[in-house]
Design a protein around this motif. Structure first.
Motif, PDB file in Angstrom:
ATOM      1  N   LEU A  57       0.705  -1.368  -0.020  1.00  0.00           N
ATOM      2  CA  LEU A  57      -0.117   0.109  -0.029  1.00  0.00           C
ATOM      3  C   LEU A  57       0.752   1.328  -0.240  1.00  0.00           C
ATOM      4  N   HIS A  58       2.025   1.170  -0.744  1.00  0.00           N
ATOM      5  CA  HIS A  58       2.740   2.556  -0.843  1.00  0.00           C
ATOM      6  C   HIS A  58       1.790   3.707  -1.207  1.00  0.00           C
ATOM      7  N   PRO A  59       1.881   4.672  -0.386  1.00  0.00           N
ATOM      8  CA  PRO A  59       0.760   5.827  -0.586  1.00  0.00           C
ATOM      9  C   PRO A  59       0.977   6.406  -2.040  1.00  0.00           C
ATOM     10  N   VAL A  65      -2.902   5.066  -8.617  1.00  0.00           N
ATOM     11  CA  VAL A  65      -4.110   4.223  -9.206  1.00  0.00           C
ATOM     12  C   VAL A  65      -5.626   4.677  -8.915  1.00  0.00           C
ATOM     13  N   LYS A  66      -5.506   5.078  -7.661  1.00  0.00           N
ATOM     14  CA  LYS A  66      -6.993   5.874  -7.296  1.00  0.00           C
ATOM     15  C   LYS A  66      -7.288   6.896  -8.388  1.00  0.00           C
ATOM     16  N   LEU A  72      -9.775   6.741 -16.199  1.00  0.00           N
ATOM     17  CA  LEU A  72      -9.784   5.796 -17.099  1.00  0.00           C
ATOM     18  C   LEU A  72      -9.263   4.628 -16.854  1.00  0.00           C
ATOM     19  N   THR A  73      -9.832   3.241 -17.043  1.00  0.00           N
ATOM     20  CA  THR A  73      -9.130   2.043 -16.456  1.00  0.00           C
ATOM     21  C   THR A  73      -8.910   1.202 -17.647  1.00  0.00           C
ATOM     22  N   LEU A  74      -9.813   0.889 -18.881  1.00  0.00           N
ATOM     23  CA  LEU A  74      -9.242   0.060 -19.790  1.00  0.00           C
ATOM     24  C   LEU A  74      -9.969   0.474 -21.232  1.00  0.00           C
ATOM     25  N   THR A  75      -9.281   0.246 -22.176  1.00  0.00           N
ATOM     26  CA  THR A  75      -9.546   0.596 -23.714  1.00  0.00           C
ATOM     27  C   THR A  75      -9.306  -0.503 -24.548  1.00  0.00           C
TER      28      THR A  75
END
Ligand SMILES: *Cc1c(COP(=O)(O)O)cnc(C)c1O
Length: 400
Positions: A57-59, A65-66, A72-75
């Motif tokens: 959980l490296h800040p 990622v947040k 956008l997550t997936l194309t």
């Protein structure tokens, strides 16, 4: 919340039995520490097989990622996305190579390396159709696909999964004479781990990789370095090949590239080699997705900005020296490079498993590899005081 016992029972009932975990359930984690549902705390000395080099959980990675998740997550690769290019550039920059092909898991990166090497063999080197040979090392670990287990020498990983993929020849690890003697005009590549991780952190002689590259160059053979476990600062340099002052022809990366959040892998090489890959000839729906790119860019940034190569080098030396100083009749050999350390136990010790279970009772999570070896590979952000604490526990267990 489910208890540890309930979690273990559910897995045992509904899960395939392809793993035999240490009986601990991890509920949450932060940095080098993990907790079970009952609130017991453990020092993670496996780091998910070096996929969590930056710590849990490296800040900075979590934030990247947040942020990406809200955008956008997936194309798929049917379209461009605005995260892939910057990620590929960063990856090539840190590896001293020119072009990368993104995939998800380590095994996919290995498959990609094999495909590139074979195509290069047929199209550039001029090997006759379907005759390409790839040399691999005994006791290797490169993943779990049916092609990859075809050249495994581990019967447990390989048995009854045939028919096996032809075109692979195993030679002893750390044996340059065998390498040169095995090369034929049809050899396209030598696929090797700079340190054999799953085999028990087997460290070859100094200069092994450098001399292997010289032999490969002489015979027009590609050197493929599988740094899926040794890469990203684990051994005290960004990549293990950097100890030998060389750059492999093809570099395979995975694990810590995902920053402990996401599966991200890649095969990286020079332009003239990668050019054998043409539209439609290879790919992956999730490979190079924006979320993975965001995780991986942050994962690389953390390694650089927090000087984790140097930390791994210095703290690895410290940890190794302290372990070697434990007076134990059970130790056959203690070895390591950076924070990639193994304790090999004597045959009389009766197998490593009882000791990894004892370590768990005392708050250290480590996993045995094969029968007699315990690997210690904590997140690279570990502090000296935490190493000192680990040493006191190891002393309790082994100084009998
Ligand atoms: C873990 C590993 C792989 C396979 O990676 P997966 O993500 O499990 O497919 C390949 N090579 C090496 C050296 C590894 O340690």
């Amino acid at each position: 919340m489910l208890t540890s016992k309930q979690c273990i029972e559910l897995e045992a009932t509904y899960g395939a039995k392809n793993y035999k975990p240490i009986p601990v359930v991890i509920h949450k984690a932060e940095g080098v520490w993990v907790w079970d549902p009952e609130g017991n705390k453990y020092l993670d000395c496996l780091s998910a097989y070096s996929a969590v080099n930056q710590g849990h959980l490296h800040p900075r990675i979590v934030q990247a990622v947040k942020d990406q998740m809200d955008t956008l997550t997936l194309t798929s690769r049917a379209f461009y996305n605005d995260r892939l290019g910057p990620f590929l550039k960063k990856l090539c920059d840190v590896s001293n190579l020119e072009v990368a092909l993104p995939m998800n898991t380590g095994a996919e990166a290995v498959e990609t390396g094999i495909k590139i090497a074979r195509r290069w063999g047929y199209q550039i080197k001029g090997v006759p159709a379907n005759k390409a040979e790839i040399i691999t090392a005994k006791e290797n670990f490169h993943g779990r696909t049916s092609t990859i287990v075809s050249f495994s020498t581990d019967d447990v990983a390989r048995k009854d999964y045939g028919p096996y993929m032809p075109g692979f020849i195993n030679i002893p690890y750390n044996d340059l004479k065998a390498l040169e003697a095995t090369i034929t005009p049809n050899t396209v590549a030598f696929l090797v781990e700079p340190i054999q991780g799953e085999a028990g952190v087997i460290i070859p002689d100094p200069g092994y990789l450098k001399k292997a590259l010289e032999i490969c160059r002489k015979h027009n053979v590609l050197l493929i370095a599988d740094e899926i476990q040794t890469g990203f600062c684990r051994t005290g340099k960004m990549f293990c090949f950097m100890h030998d002052d060389i750059t492999p022809d093809i570099l395979l990366v995975g694990k810590a590239l995902g920053g402990g959040v996401f599966p991200v892998s890649a095969a990286i090489t020079r332009k003239e080699i990668m050019d054998v890959i043409t539209p439609g000839s290879h790919g992956s729906t999730f490979g190079g997705n924006p979320l993975a790119c965001a995780a991986a860019e942050a994962a690389i940034d953390v390694l650089i900005d927090e000087k984790l190569a140097q930390r791994s080098q210095e703290l690895g030396e410290y940890f190794l020296t302290k372990i070697k100083a434990i007076d134990s009749p059970l130790f056959k050999e203690v070895r390591g490079k950076g924070l990639f350390i193994a304790i090999e136990l004597t045959d009389q010790a009766g197998g490593a498993r009882q000791y990894t279970e004892r370590l768990k009772e005392l708050g250290i999570l480590a996993k045995e590899t094969h029968v007699h070896t315990i690997r210690l590979a904590p997140p690279l952000i570990i502090q000296k005081v935490e190493i000192d604490w680990a040493i006191s526990v190891l002393t309790d267990v082994f100084n009998t």
